[in-house]
Design an enzyme around this catalytic site. Structure first.
Site, mmCIF file in Angstrom:
data_model
loop_
_atom_site.group_PDB
_atom_site.id
_atom_site.type_symbol
_atom_site.label_atom_id
_atom_site.label_comp_id
_atom_site.label_asym_id
_atom_site.label_seq_id
_atom_site.Cartn_x
_atom_site.Cartn_y
_atom_site.Cartn_z
ATOM 1 N N LYS A 1 -10.319 18.622 1.708
ATOM 2 C CA LYS A 1 -10.375 19.511 0.645
ATOM 3 C C LYS A 1 -9.548 19.119 -0.702
ATOM 4 C CE LYS A 1 -11.248 23.971 3.057
ATOM 5 N NZ LYS A 1 -11.040 23.453 4.511
HETATM 6 C C1 LIG Z 1 -12.414 23.585 5.401
HETATM 7 C C2 LIG Z 1 -12.390 22.886 6.415
HETATM 8 C C3 LIG Z 1 -13.561 22.531 7.409
HETATM 9 C C4 LIG Z 1 -14.744 23.362 7.017
HETATM 10 O O1 LIG Z 1 -15.165 22.670 5.630
HETATM 11 P P1 LIG Z 1 -16.566 23.501 5.090
HETATM 12 O O2 LIG Z 1 -17.148 22.704 3.862
HETATM 13 O O3 LIG Z 1 -15.967 24.826 4.921
HETATM 14 O O4 LIG Z 1 -17.540 23.652 6.233
HETATM 15 C C5 LIG Z 1 -13.556 21.782 8.278
HETATM 16 N N1 LIG Z 1 -12.315 21.069 8.725
HETATM 17 C C6 LIG Z 1 -11.322 21.324 8.117
HETATM 18 C C7 LIG Z 1 -9.983 20.497 8.449
HETATM 19 C C8 LIG Z 1 -11.120 22.178 6.871
HETATM 20 O O5 LIG Z 1 -9.890 22.258 6.162
#
Ligand SMILES: *Cc1c(COP(=O)(O)O)cnc(C)c1O
Length: 437
Positions: A107
């Protein structure tokens, strides 16, 4: 560059409005009106480009000339400033480590790029932009780090007191400067309700320039397409390439579809989930049934109604020969696993390779193993979405070993927490905002 709402193709806005608004007024999602193909020459010669060069080219291809090259170069330089290395785990399985940013999760890519774009579009305004975010832990950390010291922007993070891990709390409460953490005596839902109400309050929106750092903002999706190209480059002569994406709201997977639409030769996508398996179920049955999420150890994927599903449907429009469902199944396979299976995979990979997967990556590993039975001749790239120490309690319990904290966490673990205590009372929250900004 124009974007439409998935609920109304005729509702067109430019990039600035899409980024600053986040969501169209009809509650659809913004999608680029055109997704141009990158030149074949570029894709063939990816090895000649650095990660930042790739990001610049991909971004310019999508934005066209909306942002002048000099400005876009600076945005990319500030946003894409940590690597995404590809590590070979075993024959046919490579791991794309997306956790080398400040909050140790993929993210960071979206949050940093969004911060740069918002700051860019906000330049020339004499009033600061105040970003409200409710977090259950992870998103807040990435947003806080992404916007830290970004000129013209103040960030207010609401988190539920006592309901985020100690290290997560430190990520939210130790930065200072333009980042303020509100510690709410309530749940995540209470935090979210306060934020929602703030956007509906005329007195607030009339005197403060408020916006959200929502995960469905198009500026978080675009940078996530960069590392698909970067991974493809690093996999060099290994072909054909599948990507496996541990998924919750399916933003990461949707970014892969965007990369593919721009011409990256992706053979197939593998969607991996925990028992919150709404999308794998849809892929198997053609029926989409959103429902409340269940709690698992891969909790960033505990999503019962994936917000990017509308964008996925948009990528697979019905054709004369085939339905949307059939078009999607042609490109994406879905697999779901229990916590017990996930723990088994963490243990197995640690024992076989001394590599420590986090619970989300472990779900993806299992999905690749299943998928290799269908497509034995493929090379599969697993998007490892978080560093294992983000889930240190579960991971240490499973492997029976303690693991060292990376530098990012080592630096903050003894820092003093600084938060503003808040009740769930909207009037108190509103008055605090009016006094502060
Ligand atoms: C947010 C997140 C996901 C999921 O990602 P999406 O784009 O919402 O499918 C998977 N793994 C981790 C560690 C995350 O922080």
């Amino acid at each position: 560059m124009k974007l439409y709402s998935t609920k109304n193709k005729a509702h067109l806005v430019d990039l600035k409005e899409a980024v600053l608004r986040g969501l169209p007024p009809d509650n659809g999602l913004y999608m680029p009106e055109q997704i141009p193909q990158l030149p074949q020459e570029f894709i063939k010669n990816l090895e000649d480009y650095s990660f930042q060069d790739i990001a610049f080219r991909v971004c310019k291809n999508l934005f066209q000339d909306y942002i002048p090259d000099n400005d876009l170069e600076k945005i990319i330089e500030n946003a894409v400033n940590f690597p995404a290395p590809l590590v070979k785990l075993e024959e046919q399985i490579h791991i794309l480590e997306l956790f080398h940013g400040p909050s140790l999760a993929f993210k960071d890519f979206g949050a940093r790029f969004m911060a740069q774009l918002m700051s860019y579009f906000n330049r020339g305004e004499d009033k600061e932009l105040v970003i409200l975010v409710a977090t259950s832990g992870d998103t807040g950390g990435a947003v806080a780090a992404g916007f830290y010291q970004t000129p013209g922007i103040e960030v207010v993070i609401l988190y539920p007191s006592g309901k985020v891990s100690n290290l997560q709390e430190k990520q939210l409460t130790t930065l200072g400067h333009n980042i303020t953490a509100l510690e709410v005596a309530g749940t995540f839902d209470d935090c979210q309700a306060l934020v929602k109400q703030a956007f509906l309050d005329k007195a607030l929106t009339g005197s403060i320039r408020l916006t959200s750092a929502n995960s469905i903002n198009i500026s978080r999706l675009v940078p996530q397409s960069f590392y698909y190209f970067e991974a493809y480059k690093q996999a060099a002569k290994e072909r054909p390439i599948n990507f496996c994406i541990p998924s919750g709201n399916f933003g990461n997977l949707t970014a892969g579809l965007l990369a593919s639409a721009m011409g990256l030769p992706v053979n197939h996508f593998i969607a991996a989930t925990n028992i919150n398996d709404v999308v794998p179920e849809y892929l198997a049955s053609g029926i989409f049934t959103p429902r409340p999420s269940l709690r698992t150890i891969s909790n960033a994927m505990d999503v019962g109604n994936p917000s990017n599903f509308a964008r996925m449907l948009d990528f697979f429009k019905e054709t004369n020969e085939r339905s949307t469902w059939n078009n999607m199944r042609q490109r994406i396979s879905g697999y779901a696993f229990t916590d017990q299976e996930t723990e088994g995979a963490i243990k197995e990979v640690f024992q076989k390779h001394q590599y420590i997967l986090d619970p989300h990556g472990a779900v993806g590993y299992l999905a690749i193993k299943e998928h290799l039975k269908e497509q034995p001749g493929t090379t599969n790239i697993l998007l490892e979405t978080a560093h294992p120490t983000k889930f240190i309690d579960d991971v240490e319990r499973v492997i029976g070993h303690s693991i060292a904290l990376p530098e990012q966490l080592e630096q903050i673990k003894d820092k003093q927490k600084d938060s503003v205590k808040m009740t769930t009372d909207f009037v108190a929250f509103k008055n605090w905002l009016l006094q502060s900004y």
